[in-house]
Design a protein around this motif. Structure first.
Motif, PDB file in Angstrom:
ATOM      1  N   ARG A 167      37.774  32.486  41.359  1.00  0.00           N
ATOM      2  CA  ARG A 167      37.125  32.617  40.044  1.00  0.00           C
ATOM      3  C   ARG A 167      36.875  34.093  39.737  1.00  0.00           C
ATOM      4  NH1 ARG A 167      32.314  29.037  39.778  1.00  0.00           N
ATOM      5  NH2 ARG A 167      33.886  27.530  39.225  1.00  0.00           N
ATOM      6  N   ARG A 219      40.215  35.693  38.986  1.00  0.00           N
ATOM      7  CA  ARG A 219      40.742  35.235  37.695  1.00  0.00           C
ATOM      8  C   ARG A 219      40.017  35.930  36.545  1.00  0.00           C
ATOM      9  NH1 ARG A 219      40.993  30.380  39.207  1.00  0.00           N
ATOM     10  NH2 ARG A 219      38.850  29.836  38.722  1.00  0.00           N
ATOM     11  N   ASN A 256      41.091  39.570  36.419  1.00  0.00           N
ATOM     12  CA  ASN A 256      42.456  39.715  35.894  1.00  0.00           C
ATOM     13  C   ASN A 256      42.516  39.478  34.396  1.00  0.00           C
ATOM     14  OD1 ASN A 256      43.482  40.366  38.403  1.00  0.00           O
ATOM     15  ND2 ASN A 256      44.120  38.287  38.871  1.00  0.00           N
TER      16      ASN A 256
END
Length: 154
Positions: free
Chosen positions: A32, A35, A38
């Motif tokens: 998480r 992510r 990113n």
């Protein structure tokens, strides 16, 4: 606490249980954190790239893109690029705010640190390098750093 093999085993079991909970937490939260990071980096980078073409190339850029896609007006290019840039900027801002508001990175770091400390404590306890009373104090200290990790979520 008395210095008995049973007390030592119970504490070792408790350390193992806490480490399992931390590892489960890290298995959920590391992806998480990555992510969200990113999305934030890529979204803001792409938003900047989408606005760079028209900003640097001006009407020549938009005319060329309109011709490339057989668009009747170059204003369509501006609108699409601006819309995509807005969408990507909002996604980047949301990802950053979600990560910050939940302190994902801080919690992952705290869990990694606590897990390493508990591993060292388990080794010291197993080889008899530490007495049980001192080990209990250290366990409480290390486990307290990750009070947000719930053993029931295993």
């Amino acid at each position: 606490m008395s210095e008995t093999p049973d007390a030592r085993q119970r504490l070792s079991a408790r350390i193992d249980e806490k480490q399992r909970a931390i590892r489960a937490y890290l298995a959920r939260e590391r992806p998480r954190r990555n992510r969200l990071s990113n999305i934030s980096i890529i979204g803001s980078g792409l938003a900047a790239a989408l606005t760079a073409g028209p900003a640097v190339g001006g009407t020549g850029f938009t005319d060329a893109v309109a011709g490339l896609f057989a668009l009747s007006e170059d204003s369509i290019v501006w609108r699409v690029l601006c819309l995509l840039a807005v969408i990507l900027s909002v996604a980047a801002a949301l990802a950053t705010n979600f990560a910050t508001s939940r302190a994902v990175a801080d919690r992952v770091s705290a869990a990694e640190t606590s897990n390493a400390q508990l591993e060292g404590l388990a080794v010291s306890l197993d080889i008899g390098n530490i007495d049980v009373d001192e080990a209990v104090k250290l366990y409480q200290q290390y486990a307290g750093q990750v009070a947000f990790v719930d053993a029931a979520s295993l």
